[in-house]
Design an enzyme around this catalytic site. Structure first.
Site, PDB file in Angstrom:
ATOM      1  N   SER A 114      66.819  37.050   8.623  1.00  0.00           N
ATOM      2  CA  SER A 114      67.351  35.687   8.539  1.00  0.00           C
ATOM      3  C   SER A 114      67.775  35.090   9.873  1.00  0.00           C
ATOM      4  O   SER A 114      67.873  33.882   9.994  1.00  0.00           O
ATOM      5  CB  SER A 114      68.537  35.675   7.583  1.00  0.00           C
ATOM      6  OG  SER A 114      69.601  36.431   8.129  1.00  0.00           O
ATOM      7  N   HIS A 130      64.514  35.308   1.816  1.00  0.00           N
ATOM      8  CA  HIS A 130      64.148  34.190   2.695  1.00  0.00           C
ATOM      9  C   HIS A 130      62.639  33.928   2.671  1.00  0.00           C
ATOM     10  O   HIS A 130      62.089  33.432   3.659  1.00  0.00           O
ATOM     11  CB  HIS A 130      64.609  34.462   4.127  1.00  0.00           C
ATOM     12  CG  HIS A 130      66.061  34.170   4.347  1.00  0.00           C
ATOM     13  ND1 HIS A 130      66.577  32.892   4.383  1.00  0.00           N
ATOM     14  CD2 HIS A 130      67.117  34.989   4.517  1.00  0.00           C
ATOM     15  CE1 HIS A 130      67.885  32.939   4.581  1.00  0.00           C
ATOM     16  NE2 HIS A 130      68.240  34.211   4.658  1.00  0.00           N
ATOM     17  N   LYS A 183      68.360  30.432  -3.057  1.00  0.00           N
ATOM     18  CA  LYS A 183      67.788  29.791  -1.868  1.00  0.00           C
ATOM     19  C   LYS A 183      66.660  28.847  -2.317  1.00  0.00           C
ATOM     20  O   LYS A 183      66.952  27.809  -2.894  1.00  0.00           O
ATOM     21  CB  LYS A 183      67.332  30.857  -0.870  1.00  0.00           C
ATOM     22  CG  LYS A 183      68.544  31.599  -0.275  1.00  0.00           C
ATOM     23  CD  LYS A 183      68.190  32.548   0.846  1.00  0.00           C
ATOM     24  CE  LYS A 183      69.454  33.046   1.540  1.00  0.00           C
ATOM     25  NZ  LYS A 183      69.803  34.440   1.218  1.00  0.00           N
TER      26      LYS A 183
HETATM   27  C1  LIG Z   1      70.917  35.372   0.967  1.00  0.00           C
HETATM   28  C2  LIG Z   1      70.506  36.770   0.905  1.00  0.00           C
HETATM   29  C3  LIG Z   1      71.046  37.642  -0.048  1.00  0.00           C
HETATM   30  C4  LIG Z   1      72.169  37.242  -0.954  1.00  0.00           C
HETATM   31  O1  LIG Z   1      71.696  36.448  -2.003  1.00  0.00           O
HETATM   32  P1  LIG Z   1      72.745  35.915  -3.081  1.00  0.00           P
HETATM   33  O2  LIG Z   1      71.908  35.647  -4.277  1.00  0.00           O
HETATM   34  O3  LIG Z   1      73.357  34.684  -2.484  1.00  0.00           O
HETATM   35  O4  LIG Z   1      73.743  36.979  -3.302  1.00  0.00           O
HETATM   36  C5  LIG Z   1      70.555  38.937  -0.108  1.00  0.00           C
HETATM   37  N1  LIG Z   1      69.598  39.363   0.725  1.00  0.00           N
HETATM   38  C6  LIG Z   1      69.065  38.558   1.667  1.00  0.00           C
HETATM   39  C7  LIG Z   1      68.004  39.080   2.570  1.00  0.00           C
HETATM   40  C8  LIG Z   1      69.513  37.245   1.791  1.00  0.00           C
HETATM   41  O5  LIG Z   1      69.003  36.456   2.726  1.00  0.00           O
END
Ligand SMILES: *Cc1c(COP(=O)(O)O)cnc(C)c1O
Length: 396
Positions: free
Chosen positions: A182, A210, A241
């Site tokens: 990320s 992502h 996301k």
């Molecule tokens: C955003 C993210 C998470 C967390 O996701 P949530 O559903 O908000 O708990 C987990 N792993 C990665 C790689 C992320 O980018």
């Protein structure tokens, strides 16, 4: 609370402030979108994970509203007692089909999915080999499990292979990696990792948070982009996301893996079921992605336009295509000061510095969305150029 305890906590807060790593929260007074209300004015948002612009999309809102009206606000239960609705089963089936797996299981978040997946599947007789840059939730999930733990420097396949050789005697070996990292939008080499896992009879687990919904020609994620769809054994990802943006996570895998998670994964067994409105909205989001690739195409075009514009302006932008675009600045102070000036110019972005990224590699991380118009992308580039000249990053 007693004064000694208070003093202990206050001194830790002071240390965080002194280290310059204090995180302020800006307050939005509008829905999430390309343009948002912050501090009494409208600014363009370039730091959300709203990749496909679905967090306030009319079709997603309609799906959520229908579920709210027809299935209520919440289930007041975990899944196995009385928390499973038709909507949850439908969403699991649709996620499995979309990503090309036999089955899928919902969690309250991807953090919970990663928190539950390792402990439920692996024990002392097993080993996990994980990328050093993995998301905090993978790291924590791995910590919660009794399997032997090994880490390789990010993307270092030779070291990953050495670790697989060293753990040959174990019952199961799992290689765990983010699909996309990320902090710079960098992809894990899933094609070579899939080969490596095949050679060593290890399982490949990918957290594609992502990437799910937009990376790859039809949005199936990093594996699609790298031509190894079907060779990831366990996929974890988020609904928070690109796939709607509310909350929720899932694991997709073979039937026996998902069934075992339903029996054993602690965040699934001991935490409330996903709200019906989220299930309904997420189903609508998936429906949009199944119908057409227009949104991910728009997003990729915006990312290309921004990357080209910034590079032409003279900024240091590492090559890539992902809508996470790091603008490398080096100094933490510079990244923070530029982000502040950009907000004054109506562009909301965030500076990242050590310890979130390596020392001396401070940056502003920009995230594009399908919701941005070309004119908004161009405005961001122009604002970056103006602020960059003011700070001596670009020649005046
Ligand atoms: C955003 C993210 C998470 C967390 O996701 P949530 O559903 O908000 O708990 C987990 N792993 C990665 C790689 C992320 O980018």
């Amino acid at each position: 609370m007693n004064e000694e305890a208070s003093a202990i906590f206050r001194s830790q807060l002071d240390a965080i402030r002194a280290a310059g790593t204090w995180k302020e929260e800006r307050i939005l007074a509008s829905p999430q979108g390309a343009a948002i209300q912050v501090g009494g004015r409208e600014v363009l948002n370039f730091c959300a994970n709203n990749y496909l612009g679905l967090s306030s999309h009319p079709a997603v809102l309609a799906g959520a509203r229908r579920a709210l009206d027809e299935r209520g606000f919440g289930l007041s239960s975990v899944r196995f007692i009385c928390g499973t609705q038709d909507l949850h089963k439908e969403l699991e089936a649709r996620l499995a089909r979309f990503f090309g797996f036999e089955e899928a299981i919902l969690f309250g978040s991807c953090f919970d999915a990663n928190g539950g997946v390792f402990e439920a599947l692996l024990g002392e007789e097993d080993a996990i080999v994980s990328d050093a840059l993995n998301h905090a939730s993978l790291i924590d999930g791995i910590r919660l499990c009794k399997a032997e733990r090994h880490r390789y420097p990010s993307g270092d396949l030779a070291e990953a292979e050495r670790l697989l050789r060293a753990t040959q005697g174990k019952r199961l070996r799992v290689v765990a990696t983010d699909g996309v990292f990320s902090m710079d939008g960098h992809l894990a080499p899933l094609d070579r990792l899939a080969d490596l896992c095949q050679r060593h009879r290890a399982l490949l687990l990918v957290d594609d948070s992502h990437a799910s919904g937009f990376v790859g020609r039809t949005g199936r994620g990093t594996a699609e982009h790298l031509g190894v769809q079907g060779r990831v054994d366990i996929l974890t990802s988020t609904l928070g996301k690109a796939l709607g943006g509310a909350a929720g996570g899932f694991v997709a895998a073979r039937r026996e893996v998902v069934e075992l998670l339903r029996q054993r994964a602690r965040p699934y067994l001991f935490s409330n079921t996903l709200a019906p409105a989220i299930a309904g909205g997420s189903l609508a989001a998936l429906g949009l992605l199944e119908e057409s690739t227009a949104l991910r195409d728009r997003l990729m075009e915006n990312a290309r336009r921004f990357r080209d514009g910034m590079t032409a302006a003279g900024f240091a932008v590492p090559p890539g295509f992902h809508p996470i675009v790091p603008i490398m600045l080096g100094e933490a102070r510079l990244a923070v000061a530029m982000a502040k000036d950009l907000l004054d110019e109506g562009i909301y972005v965030i500076g990242f510095s050590y310890p979130v990224v390596p020392q001396g590699q401070a940056r502003i991380r920009v995230q594009l969305s399908a919701a941005h118009t070309e004119a908004q992308v161009d405005r961001a580039v122009a604002a970056f150029a103006a602020v960059g000249r003011r700070h001596g990053v670009l020649k005046a």
